[in-house]
Design an enzyme around this catalytic site. Sequence first.
Site, PDB file in Angstrom:
ATOM      1  N   ASP A   1      -3.537   9.380  -3.955  1.00 28.70           N
ATOM      2  CA  ASP A   1      -3.225   8.095  -4.579  1.00 28.70           C
ATOM      3  C   ASP A   1      -4.287   7.093  -4.129  1.00 28.70           C
ATOM      4  OD1 ASP A   1      -0.948   9.598  -5.063  1.00 28.70           O
ATOM      5  OD2 ASP A   1       0.406   7.883  -4.905  1.00 28.70           O
TER       6      ASP A   1
ATOM      7  N   LYS B   1      -0.695   4.646 -11.837  1.00 24.81           N
ATOM      8  CA  LYS B   1       0.450   4.242 -11.027  1.00 24.81           C
ATOM      9  C   LYS B   1       0.475   2.724 -10.938  1.00 24.81           C
ATOM     10  CE  LYS B   1       1.860   4.759  -6.173  1.00 24.81           C
ATOM     11  NZ  LYS B   1       1.593   5.467  -4.908  1.00 24.81           N
TER      12      LYS B   1
ATOM     13  N   LYS C   1       3.223   6.886 -13.031  1.00 27.32           N
ATOM     14  CA  LYS C   1       4.071   6.739 -11.843  1.00 27.32           C
ATOM     15  C   LYS C   1       4.361   5.268 -11.561  1.00 27.32           C
ATOM     16  CE  LYS C   1       4.180   7.588  -6.863  1.00 27.32           C
ATOM     17  NZ  LYS C   1       3.503   8.168  -5.698  1.00 27.32           N
TER      18      LYS C   1
END
Lengths: 289, 299
Positions: B136, B199, B235
């Site tokens: 991430d 995300k 996400k």
Amino acid sequence: MSDSRIDVKKTYKMYLGGNFPRSESGRTYKVYDGDKNLLANACQGSRKDFRDAVKIARGAFSGWSARSAYNRGQILYRIAEMLEDRRDQFMKELGPIGFKTAEAEADINASIDRLIYYAGWADKYQQVFGSINPVASSHFNFSLLEPTGVVAAFAPEKSPLLGLASVIAPIIVGGNTCVVLASEEYPLPAISFAEVLNSSDVPGGVVNILTGFREELSEHFSTHMDVNAMVYTDKLPQEMKKSIDENASLNVKRIINKPIDDWYSEEAQSPYFLTNFQETKTTWHPVGF
Amino acid sequence: MKYPDFNQTVPIDHVGVEERVSRLNKRSIKKDSKIQALKMALSMIDLTTLEGKDSPGKVIQLCQKAKRPHPAVPDLPTVAAICVYPSMVSVAKNALKGTDINVASVATAFPSGQSPLSMRLEDTKFAVSEGADEIDMVISRGAFLNGEYQLVFDEIAAVKEACGEAHLKVILETGELHTYENVRKASDIAMHAGADFIKTSTGKTSPAATQPVTLVMLEAIRDFYYDTGKMIGMKPAGGIRTAKQAIQYLVIVKETLGADWLNKDYFRFGASSLTNDLLMQIVKQQTGHYQSLDYFSND
């Protein structure tokens, strides 16, 4: 002003987390006076309302229980003060449901006195019921009372103000939060009492008052796993009593059932009622180091 | 692949986005569908611990929860991944041996992203070498807001390269991007630069994930799919705490991208407190009794 003015009837709602919402279900039921005249509509609380109330009560618990006992006493005293101030409103509400003027007066007086009675106990019950225990080893060993958590309660059916105050006060003075189902037949004074609570420094969520049917809600009151104790003071139908007891075993809730007929009597107030909603924690502390 | 001109702005209908979300939120999902949705949401969770006080013990404990979310209910799915700082990747990897739970790691100087690119790349390579399955990363919001879109693009592409086999999730930190147009633009940049997932947030700033922002990003994913035929995952992270919210997100995904995206390969929740609420709801559906957090583990 013209004489033909139409009376504005108050809409009675429930009391959750310091707000006055309607029932999530949108249902209401009719409330009558002694002569079968319509007094008002009250919310018919649902399972979801109860669930919301428990969630709110749980959220308010840590803050309320962390307050000093002295402060909780002050707040209970403040409720009494505000009730004193709103005498007229309760006179008007108790009248139609069968209280004669003198009786209503006595009921309000007794409610105020009861709140002050428990306010007085706020910073004293710990001394009386906690203890330092003699043990054989070199330890300090002491027992303290701690609030049990969220308490669900059925307010007494026939004593809509005094009975209600007498049930709520011992629960909250020890740091618990509660969800109370008001008298089914006479729910109106309970909501007015909620207005008193709301204007007297009681943090939102400490006391939550639902109106609705016992028959419908008793199962949810007793099965909810996040309720730590349940109290009722009326003689419930055998069947309901049995199912409450059985459901309570799910999370080993305490069930406190003490039938009280006369809310004016001495037996209607006691510091022992406070301990019904307390857990004893015993701590061992080594000495000599 | 032809890159769009990132200096152009894709117009977003603000009112329309919010209206659409609020309409989708009114869906009522009950009974069997609800249980299915709850379990699906559980299987999409990235169970996360990103704190200065993280210790191997805490990570191992979290991995246990990932494997068996609630021992009292046997037929639960495992969560999708465990998300930790690079230094804890090997611990998590070890604890999850023999399962198909991924280990995700936040690299690139999470959460601010304020360190030189070379260090961010090192950070990424370290996490991958420790065994992270997913990375991430955070984008440089400062550069993005400055209009240096090419720089942002190049950085993401560089990190993607450093990732090697590992999947790359690009955190846009939408709370700091101010407008839906910026969110859309950042999504486009990330996807073209090679992100496997986009995300919303680090979870360290507020507001974190919101449903309108998620919808904007999902629509970017949809347009990207029409252009390139490549499916990108989504996400939302931060601020999703209740089962009810989670189900609302699933509805938004279903209605925007279709059922192909409704699995852990293409949709994740970055939410830790959500897990217990999902579990509480599942147990409620099974037993009929509302639950207490007392009966669920904290981490």
